[in-house]
Design a protein around this motif. Sequence first.
Motif, mmCIF file in Angstrom:
data_model
loop_
_atom_site.group_PDB
_atom_site.id
_atom_site.type_symbol
_atom_site.label_atom_id
_atom_site.label_comp_id
_atom_site.label_asym_id
_atom_site.label_seq_id
_atom_site.Cartn_x
_atom_site.Cartn_y
_atom_site.Cartn_z
ATOM 1 N N THR A 5 47.530 47.727 59.215
ATOM 2 C CA THR A 5 47.783 46.474 58.543
ATOM 3 C C THR A 5 49.009 45.758 58.495
ATOM 4 O O THR A 5 49.329 44.620 58.315
ATOM 5 C CB THR A 5 47.081 46.577 56.974
ATOM 6 O OG1 THR A 5 48.008 47.239 56.516
ATOM 7 C CG2 THR A 5 45.737 46.940 57.146
ATOM 8 N N GLY A 6 50.237 46.820 58.688
ATOM 9 C CA GLY A 6 51.674 46.513 58.392
ATOM 10 C C GLY A 6 51.902 46.354 56.940
ATOM 11 O O GLY A 6 52.891 45.869 56.553
ATOM 12 N N ARG A 7 50.866 46.622 55.914
ATOM 13 C CA ARG A 7 50.967 46.560 54.697
ATOM 14 C C ARG A 7 51.816 47.907 54.144
ATOM 15 O O ARG A 7 51.661 48.864 54.247
ATOM 16 C CB ARG A 7 49.935 46.186 53.918
ATOM 17 C CG ARG A 7 50.032 46.081 52.473
ATOM 18 C CD ARG A 7 50.411 44.634 52.044
ATOM 19 N NE ARG A 7 49.460 43.952 52.382
ATOM 20 C CZ ARG A 7 48.258 43.282 51.789
ATOM 21 N NH1 ARG A 7 48.175 43.856 50.747
ATOM 22 N NH2 ARG A 7 47.604 42.517 52.200
ATOM 23 N N GLU A 8 52.942 47.455 53.521
ATOM 24 C CA GLU A 8 53.751 48.660 53.006
ATOM 25 C C GLU A 8 53.181 48.984 51.113
ATOM 26 O O GLU A 8 52.896 47.800 50.673
ATOM 27 C CB GLU A 8 55.078 48.575 52.821
ATOM 28 C CG GLU A 8 56.024 48.226 54.105
ATOM 29 C CD GLU A 8 56.112 49.674 55.094
ATOM 30 O OE1 GLU A 8 55.810 50.744 54.187
ATOM 31 O OE2 GLU A 8 56.290 49.454 56.169
ATOM 32 N N PRO A 9 53.193 49.933 50.957
ATOM 33 C CA PRO A 9 52.998 50.457 49.623
ATOM 34 C C PRO A 9 53.884 49.755 48.630
ATOM 35 O O PRO A 9 54.980 49.108 48.761
ATOM 36 C CB PRO A 9 53.415 52.016 49.195
ATOM 37 C CG PRO A 9 53.120 52.410 50.884
ATOM 38 C CD PRO A 9 53.638 51.321 51.614
ATOM 39 N N ALA A 10 53.044 49.057 47.476
ATOM 40 C CA ALA A 10 53.827 48.209 46.562
ATOM 41 C C ALA A 10 54.489 49.411 45.504
ATOM 42 O O ALA A 10 55.488 48.834 44.643
ATOM 43 C CB ALA A 10 52.768 47.406 45.523
ATOM 44 N N GLU A 39 35.634 39.871 44.200
ATOM 45 C CA GLU A 39 36.378 39.549 43.071
ATOM 46 C C GLU A 39 37.615 39.955 42.867
ATOM 47 O O GLU A 39 38.492 39.765 42.037
ATOM 48 C CB GLU A 39 35.505 39.909 41.809
ATOM 49 C CG GLU A 39 34.302 38.986 41.590
ATOM 50 C CD GLU A 39 33.571 39.591 40.477
ATOM 51 O OE1 GLU A 39 33.818 40.573 39.862
ATOM 52 O OE2 GLU A 39 32.262 38.792 40.336
ATOM 53 N N ALA A 40 38.069 41.242 43.802
ATOM 54 C CA ALA A 40 39.443 41.789 43.463
ATOM 55 C C ALA A 40 40.526 40.898 44.323
ATOM 56 O O ALA A 40 40.533 40.981 45.629
ATOM 57 C CB ALA A 40 39.364 43.175 44.132
ATOM 58 N N GLU A 41 41.447 40.162 43.635
ATOM 59 C CA GLU A 41 42.340 39.177 44.098
ATOM 60 C C GLU A 41 43.197 39.820 45.353
ATOM 61 O O GLU A 41 43.192 39.589 46.227
ATOM 62 C CB GLU A 41 42.909 38.735 43.088
ATOM 63 C CG GLU A 41 42.415 37.347 42.537
ATOM 64 C CD GLU A 41 42.972 36.455 41.519
ATOM 65 O OE1 GLU A 41 44.261 36.315 41.703
ATOM 66 O OE2 GLU A 41 42.424 36.027 40.278
ATOM 67 N N ALA A 42 43.797 40.966 44.830
ATOM 68 C CA ALA A 42 44.739 41.418 45.636
ATOM 69 C C ALA A 42 44.135 42.287 46.593
ATOM 70 O O ALA A 42 44.764 42.588 47.759
ATOM 71 C CB ALA A 42 45.852 42.418 44.904
ATOM 72 N N GLY A 43 42.973 42.664 46.262
ATOM 73 C CA GLY A 43 42.223 43.949 47.358
ATOM 74 C C GLY A 43 41.702 44.940 46.739
ATOM 75 O O GLY A 43 41.873 44.971 45.257
ATOM 76 N N VAL A 44 40.978 45.636 47.476
ATOM 77 C CA VAL A 44 40.346 47.079 46.525
ATOM 78 C C VAL A 44 40.205 47.918 47.796
ATOM 79 O O VAL A 44 40.390 47.934 48.929
ATOM 80 C CB VAL A 44 39.143 46.433 46.207
ATOM 81 C CG1 VAL A 44 38.140 46.096 47.553
ATOM 82 C CG2 VAL A 44 38.464 47.661 45.295
ATOM 83 N N THR A 72 51.025 36.798 45.354
ATOM 84 C CA THR A 72 49.651 36.142 45.528
ATOM 85 C C THR A 72 49.431 35.524 46.828
ATOM 86 O O THR A 72 48.481 35.164 47.292
ATOM 87 C CB THR A 72 49.617 34.987 44.645
ATOM 88 O OG1 THR A 72 50.730 34.116 44.507
ATOM 89 C CG2 THR A 72 49.548 35.556 43.122
ATOM 90 N N SER A 73 50.525 35.398 47.503
ATOM 91 C CA SER A 73 50.399 34.854 48.836
ATOM 92 C C SER A 73 50.006 35.915 49.899
ATOM 93 O O SER A 73 49.733 35.502 51.204
ATOM 94 C CB SER A 73 51.991 34.385 49.356
ATOM 95 O OG SER A 73 52.877 35.552 49.379
ATOM 96 N N VAL A 74 50.119 37.199 49.319
ATOM 97 C CA VAL A 74 49.676 38.295 50.407
ATOM 98 C C VAL A 74 48.099 38.207 50.617
ATOM 99 O O VAL A 74 47.492 38.267 49.251
ATOM 100 C CB VAL A 74 50.052 39.452 49.948
ATOM 101 C CG1 VAL A 74 49.511 40.619 50.898
ATOM 102 C CG2 VAL A 74 51.649 39.626 50.134
ATOM 103 N N PRO A 75 47.564 38.182 51.629
ATOM 104 C CA PRO A 75 46.105 38.177 51.560
ATOM 105 C C PRO A 75 45.297 39.485 50.981
ATOM 106 O O PRO A 75 46.143 40.561 50.978
ATOM 107 C CB PRO A 75 45.804 38.129 53.100
ATOM 108 C CG PRO A 75 46.841 37.767 53.770
ATOM 109 C CD PRO A 75 48.098 38.314 52.895
ATOM 110 N N ALA A 76 44.410 39.454 50.449
ATOM 111 C CA ALA A 76 43.609 40.664 49.954
ATOM 112 C C ALA A 76 43.535 41.797 50.925
ATOM 113 O O ALA A 76 43.089 41.459 52.273
ATOM 114 C CB ALA A 76 42.200 40.023 49.247
#
Length: 242
Positions: free
Chosen positions: A233-238, A131-136, A9-13
Motif C-alpha cells: 500500500t505504500g502506507r508507513e506505520p503511524a 464504520e472504521a474511519e481510518a481503517g481496520v 483524515t485525508s488518508v483513505p481508510a
Amino acid sequence: MSRSSRVPTSVPALVVAVDGPSGSGKSSVSRAVARRFGLRYLDTGAMYRALTWWCLDQAVDLADQGAVVRAMDAMPLVMGTDPAAPSVFVGAVDVGEPIRQTRVSERVSAVATNLDVRARMRDLQRRLIGEAEAGVVAEGRDITTVVAPDADVRVLLTATEQARLERRTRELHGHAEQDAVESTRDQVVRRDRDDSTVSQFVTAADGVHTIDSSAMGFEEVVDALSALVTRVTGREPAVESR
C-alpha cells in the motif's frame, strides 16, 4: 516509541484482512499491526464465540439452526474495536473472558458452520469494517475470501500443526508440556476440521499473501505483516516499532 497513532483524515481508510487456523497467532499479531498503523481491530471469531455464549446462556439448542439464527437476531452484541483494549459485550455483560472458556470453545463450530448465521455475520462484519474511519485490521477465517475480498491487503497467517498446538496450549495453560498439548488438540484440530467445511483458511486464495509463522517469534511476525502492508500500500506505520 511515539505514542501518536493518529491518521490524517485525508488518508483513505486502510483495510487489512487476515485469515488463519487456530493457534496461528492471527489475533495477537493483528492487534499489534492495527496499533502500529493507527487502525481499528475486529476479531470476527469473537463474534461467533459471543453468539455461542448467548445461545448457551439462553438455553438455545445449537443443533436447531433456525433457533440459533433467531438468537443471533435478538443478541445485543457490541464489539469494541480499539486494538489496545478490544472488548465484546452482550448487552451490559462483558463476555470477553467467558467466550474463551472451554464450554464455548468446544461448541463454537456448531454455530460457525451454520450457513444462515454466517450470512448474517458477514453483513454485520462488513458494516463494522465500513464504520472504521481510518481503517481496520479484521481477522478470522473467511475475511480474505468472503467478508472483505477487496481489502487493500489480504493475508493468510499459518503455521505447522505442532507450532499452533504449542501456542494455544501456552495461551490456555501457561506451558506446552505434552499432556497439556494433547488436552488442547481437540479444540484446535477438530475445530479447524469442522470450520474448513464452510470456509477456506488453510490454503491462500488467489491474491492472498501467505506468512508462515512456524519458526518466527511474535515481533518477527508483526514486523513481517507490517512490512507487507507497507510494500503493498505504500502506507508507513503511524507508530514506530521498538
